[in-house]
Scaffold this motif. Structure first.
Motif, PDB file in Angstrom:
ATOM      1  N   THR A 151       0.841  -1.202   0.000  1.00  0.00           N
ATOM      2  CA  THR A 151       0.000   0.000   0.000  1.00  0.00           C
ATOM      3  C   THR A 151       0.874   1.249   0.000  1.00  0.00           C
ATOM      4  OG1 THR A 151      -0.075   0.244   2.377  1.00  0.00           O
ATOM      5  CG2 THR A 151      -1.736  -1.178   1.396  1.00  0.00           C
ATOM      6  N   HIS A 152       0.239   2.389  -0.213  1.00  0.00           N
ATOM      7  CA  HIS A 152       0.989   3.641  -0.267  1.00  0.00           C
ATOM      8  C   HIS A 152       0.964   4.400   1.044  1.00  0.00           C
ATOM      9  CE1 HIS A 152       1.728   3.221  -4.487  1.00  0.00           C
ATOM     10  NE2 HIS A 152       0.454   2.984  -4.696  1.00  0.00           N
ATOM     11  N   SER A 153       0.136   3.978   1.995  1.00  0.00           N
ATOM     12  CA  SER A 153       0.127   4.673   3.286  1.00  0.00           C
ATOM     13  C   SER A 153       0.493   3.667   4.371  1.00  0.00           C
ATOM     14  CB  SER A 153      -1.244   5.288   3.560  1.00  0.00           C
ATOM     15  OG  SER A 153      -2.279   4.401   3.190  1.00  0.00           O
ATOM     16  N   PRO A 154       1.811   3.481   4.595  1.00  0.00           N
ATOM     17  CA  PRO A 154       2.242   2.477   5.562  1.00  0.00           C
ATOM     18  C   PRO A 154       1.704   2.751   6.957  1.00  0.00           C
ATOM     19  CG  PRO A 154       4.068   3.895   4.897  1.00  0.00           C
ATOM     20  CD  PRO A 154       2.919   4.225   4.008  1.00  0.00           C
ATOM     21  N   ILE A 155       1.322   1.690   7.679  1.00  0.00           N
ATOM     22  CA  ILE A 155       0.894   1.881   9.059  1.00  0.00           C
ATOM     23  C   ILE A 155       1.992   1.361   9.972  1.00  0.00           C
ATOM     24  CG2 ILE A 155      -1.593   1.874   8.685  1.00  0.00           C
ATOM     25  CD1 ILE A 155      -1.737  -1.017   9.158  1.00  0.00           C
ATOM     26  N   PRO A 156       2.239   2.063  11.078  1.00  0.00           N
ATOM     27  CA  PRO A 156       3.285   1.623  11.997  1.00  0.00           C
ATOM     28  C   PRO A 156       2.890   0.303  12.649  1.00  0.00           C
ATOM     29  CG  PRO A 156       2.066   3.492  12.904  1.00  0.00           C
ATOM     30  CD  PRO A 156       1.567   3.295  11.514  1.00  0.00           C
ATOM     31  N   GLY A 157       3.835  -0.634  12.764  1.00  0.00           N
ATOM     32  CA  GLY A 157       3.562  -1.896  13.430  1.00  0.00           C
ATOM     33  C   GLY A 157       3.277  -1.651  14.896  1.00  0.00           C
ATOM     34  N   ASN A 158       2.477  -2.520  15.505  1.00  0.00           N
ATOM     35  CA  ASN A 158       2.215  -2.438  16.940  1.00  0.00           C
ATOM     36  C   ASN A 158       1.560  -1.147  17.403  1.00  0.00           C
ATOM     37  OD1 ASN A 158       3.080  -4.991  17.531  1.00  0.00           O
ATOM     38  ND2 ASN A 158       5.208  -4.339  17.731  1.00  0.00           N
ATOM     39  N   ALA A 159       0.904  -0.431  16.499  1.00  0.00           N
ATOM     40  CA  ALA A 159       0.094   0.705  16.923  1.00  0.00           C
ATOM     41  C   ALA A 159      -1.356   0.288  16.799  1.00  0.00           C
ATOM     42  CB  ALA A 159       0.366   1.920  16.062  1.00  0.00           C
TER      43      ALA A 159
END
Ligand code: UDP
Ligand code: MG
Length: 335
Positions: A151-159
């Motif tokens: 994807t183009h909007s990475p999400i932070p792991g463990n958030a």
């Protein structure tokens, strides 16, 4: 937003949490009184079947800063969060779980980063997940990795959902019309100045997790399919690759016949090709189906949730959020 008097909204989805409400409020009030001049705690009753709603009414009567909206049935946590964002009136909004797994002590730090360092989004990062099984941790890690690759909007792991969002982030989220509410993806999609605060995630205060393996699997699928079209497009490449291999194989077969004469036994190779293509086709049709099913849901355009009652004057038909004043059910309908 004036300098001294700003308002913080805490939004809390609850599903059958009658044992957790009181301890949650008890821990939250001192923290909020200490760090915000005005605040509200907005509960979203996601179709509880125990006495959660009755308790919410009592709490609201005792303290007008505690508000609630209640769904007509269980619509899921993501819908509940959307309802919370819509009804929140604050200059910043913090979604929280009621089970005290999101430590309230973090809120002053969130607020500080928002007020003083002008971050629009401050999210909590779980430094450890002791209560989750090794399997849950590994699958979660794998999911974030895959999600961020495609994807183009990475999400932070463990958030998780525990974070502070400024009003402008909330307004962006409220503009997104889609029904597939994969909130973690949507938060990241909104952008703006963002930072993380690490914390230790404690165990659930009471009751047990409402998310089964199956629910989490569907959640992950919603996330991937809602934020990437790669699973749909990758088939052109796989198809081209397989077609190329098939062509090479045909050349080999024809050459074999030409050189070595006719070769009758071909059952094994025939079978493997047929099975392979059958499997590939079913898989790609299945992936098409995932998208078409979601198109179908979006096209129907049903509301994300249905309100049954709330502590507010009735304004559930209004599209956006801060169209009414804070405080409880006695609020006259003016402005
Ligand atoms: N929740 C909800 N609707 C649902 C499932 C959960 O509103 O369909 C709420 C639940 O009451 C809790 C929060 O979402 O306040 C997080 O749920 P839970 O603690 O079960 O999730 P976990 O911490 O295991 O991810
Ligand atoms: Mg929990």
């Amino acid at each position: 937003m004036s300098e001294i008097s700003w308002n913080l909204s805490i939004i809390v989805p609850v599903l059958n949490e009658s044992d957790s409400l009181e301890p949650f409020i008890e821990q939250m009030l001192p923290v909020l009184i200490g760090c915000a001049p005005n605040f509200e705690i907005l509960f979203i009753d996601d179709g509880s079947t125990d006495d959660t709603l009755a308790q919410l009414k009592v709490l609201n009567r005792q303290d007008a800063r505690i508000r609630y909206v209640s769904f007509s049935r269980n619509f899921g946590k993501e819908a509940a969060l959307t309802a919370g964002l819509r009804h929140a009136t604050g200059d910043a909004v913090v979604p929280m779980d009621v089970d005290l797994q999101d430590p309230p002590e973090l809120i002053p730090e969130f607020v500080r980063l928002w007020r003083e360092e002008s971050f629009d989004m401050v999210y909590g990062v779980r430094a450890s997940r002791p209560e989750d099984s090794a399997a849950k941790r590994t699958t979660a890690k794998g999911f974030y990795h895959l999600f961020n690759r495609i994807t183009h909007s990475p999400i932070p792991g463990n958030a998780g959902d525990y974070r502070l969002m400024s009003r402008r982030v909330v307004d962006v989220l409220l503009q997104l019309p889609e029904r597939n509410r994969f909130m973690k993806g949507l938060y990241a999609w909104a952008g703006f100045k963002t930072t993380g605060v690490p914390y230790q995630r404690p165990s659930r205060h009471a009751g047990e997790s409402k998310f089964s393996f199956w629910k989490l699997w569907n959640f992950a699928l919603d996330g991937l399919v809602g934020f990437s079209t790669i699973p749909l497009r990758v088939w052109s490449y796989i198809g081209a690759g397989v077609a190329l291999l098939a062509f090479l194989y045909i050349v080999v077969l024809v050459a074999g016949v030409l050189i070595g004469g006719r070769d009758v036994p071909g059952y094994a190779s025939l079978m493997s090709v047929v099975l392979f293509f059958g499997g590939m086709q079913l898989l790609s049709i299945g992936i098409l189906g995932e998208y078409i099913a979601r198109l179908f849901i979006e096209v129907k355009g049903r509301p994300l949730y249905v309100l049954q009652e709330s502590s507010e004057p009735d304004n559930s038909h209004l599209p956006a959020a801060h169209d009414h004043v804070v405080s409880g059910h006695t609020t006259p309908e003016h402005e």
